[in-house]
Design a protein around this motif. Sequence first.
Motif, PDB file in Angstrom:
ATOM      1  N   ALA A 184      -7.897   9.216  -1.940  1.00  0.00           N
ATOM      2  CA  ALA A 184      -9.163   8.742  -2.502  1.00  0.00           C
ATOM      3  C   ALA A 184     -10.299   9.738  -2.293  1.00  0.00           C
ATOM      4  O   ALA A 184     -11.444   9.462  -2.661  1.00  0.00           O
ATOM      5  N   ARG A 240      -0.803   6.159  -6.640  1.00  0.00           N
ATOM      6  CA  ARG A 240      -1.973   5.304  -6.838  1.00  0.00           C
ATOM      7  C   ARG A 240      -2.676   5.095  -5.489  1.00  0.00           C
ATOM      8  O   ARG A 240      -2.878   3.994  -5.020  1.00  0.00           O
ATOM      9  N   ALA A 261       0.822  -1.209   0.000  1.00  0.00           N
ATOM     10  CA  ALA A 261       0.000   0.000   0.000  1.00  0.00           C
ATOM     11  C   ALA A 261       0.857   1.261   0.000  1.00  0.00           C
ATOM     12  O   ALA A 261       0.572   2.234  -0.723  1.00  0.00           O
ATOM     13  N   GLY A 280      -7.281  -0.533  -0.209  1.00  0.00           N
ATOM     14  CA  GLY A 280      -7.624  -1.940   0.029  1.00  0.00           C
ATOM     15  C   GLY A 280      -6.564  -2.688   0.821  1.00  0.00           C
ATOM     16  O   GLY A 280      -6.854  -3.222   1.909  1.00  0.00           O
ATOM     17  N   LEU A 333       2.239   1.806  -3.454  1.00  0.00           N
ATOM     18  CA  LEU A 333       1.202   2.342  -4.343  1.00  0.00           C
ATOM     19  C   LEU A 333       0.980   3.831  -4.074  1.00  0.00           C
ATOM     20  O   LEU A 333       0.797   4.626  -5.014  1.00  0.00           O
ATOM     21  N   VAL A 354      -5.737   5.544  -4.432  1.00  0.00           N
ATOM     22  CA  VAL A 354      -7.028   4.845  -4.371  1.00  0.00           C
ATOM     23  C   VAL A 354      -6.806   3.339  -4.266  1.00  0.00           C
ATOM     24  O   VAL A 354      -7.475   2.646  -3.496  1.00  0.00           O
ATOM     25  N   GLU A 355      -5.845   2.824  -5.053  1.00  0.00           N
ATOM     26  CA  GLU A 355      -5.532   1.395  -5.004  1.00  0.00           C
ATOM     27  C   GLU A 355      -4.927   0.987  -3.659  1.00  0.00           C
ATOM     28  O   GLU A 355      -4.985  -0.184  -3.270  1.00  0.00           O
TER      29      GLU A 355
END
Length: 541
Positions: free
Chosen positions: A337, A299, A291, A305, A294, A301-302
Amino acid sequence: MDFLVPATALAGLEAAAQGGEAAALAELAWQLRQRDSRRALALCEQVLAMASLTPSLQARLALSRCEIAALQGRLDEAETQLAQARRSGGGATLEGDALLAEAVVAKARGQRERELGAYARAAACHARGPDPRRQAIARAWLAYEQSFATPADADAPAAEPAAAAFADAALALPLSRRDPARAAALFLRAADAARHWGLLRHALVCTINAGTALQGLGEFDRAAACYDQATLESRAAGWPALIGACETRLGALLKEIGRLDEALVLLGDALASLAGVPPGINKANACAELAQTLLALGRGVEAVGPMTEAIAMYRAVRSTDNLTVNLLGLARALSAAGQVDVAQAALDEAEQLIARHGFNALVVGVQEALTEIHRRHPHLAPPPGLVLPNATLHHGEATLAEGLKIVGWKAPASLHVALAEDWAAAGDMGRAYGHARQALALKDGETERMRLSQTPAALRRGAVPQGAGATAAERLLSPKEREVLVLVARGYANKEIATALAVSDETVKSHLKKIYAKLEAGSRKHAVTRARALGVIGVAG
């Protein structure tokens, strides 16, 4: 039979086992259960083939096989061996040892309540037994595991030498977030003690944790050396959870020095290594670092998770410091996000944990997260007492100020670059130039640390893939030959290479003979020079 013996006692056990008696062979297998799992299993099989074994000897063999199976990821087999040991009986001492073996199985399964309960019952069981050393070890082990949730503050030396490996590590855990330099020293001392007493898993965990603390200080070359050692030993032992842990930390190091695409690939490898491992601290770490990478790649938003998944696992295993770190990461991911309110809630929980547990070094992370949140969302209300041109600069300068309070902390060049850009945007070119000059000076040092950090990835892979995608130079040596040559380049003697790779001296000599022939080299130095020229190993390796 002693629960642990020092390394200096192994020669005597080896000599006793030469007679081929079942009890001596079983005792050697027990003491090698983590030092050399493969050999220990072979010794167990040798003893099991003998006739008329006593129930207590059968139980001891089952416990050896249980612990090894758990570390190698064969969890159903580990449970079977544990049950077999208990059926054989053996009194309070054997039951206490069985409970410690159960804790190893529970950790491998990610069953935190079962693990802690097994340690507590082992300590109580050994308190009723005749061996005070076992009692001290069980208590220290329990205290160490409990310190993940409730950090230890006492600095009293362990009365039992073998327990020092756990006492030092328990003290180091909270210091990782307060005084990383001291934490690293304690973790390395704990690792040395653990190796001396045959607790290789604990030694590897402490070595990795020392590397993590050093990495947080910007000591990338020293962190890389820790990861090198842990990688070699975990691969030699064949322990998937530790292999995945090493790959995770190497991926984190690559992320730290800006090699983000390589970090992403390596963290994917780590999660693949951990695919058969139940949820727990190692899988949580891999998800968290994925995470964070990313996030660094833009990135965000990715990243939500895997960060959410990591936090759920940290809560389950009660890893308070890791939970705090990753709540900060979650706040950044949620901000990216567009979920600002939820991001602020995660940040508030992190600040509460920092205040409760004294994780002062993590205040830097709070300021970093606030800087990023205000940069992304400039419409947010400014912080109280704002005197700088905007909230982004307020929190950016606070990041630098909080970091400088930490002994041994080194500001990353990226922080000065961001501050230079923010001051330039605010129209203060004097301050912008000041930060830009510091960034340039730091970039030179970071470039050197990037060069020094080439080695871990090479050691992790053992060699570049040998298939059609590899160059002729990469296909020149086998994976094992390349591992040997990397260690030669680092100045290891043959015996040290044999120990690191868990092979015999003769095997090392055989590999070197083949390396010399393939590289047309006449000496160790010549072989290393030729390999570097051909691109078979890196400049630092």
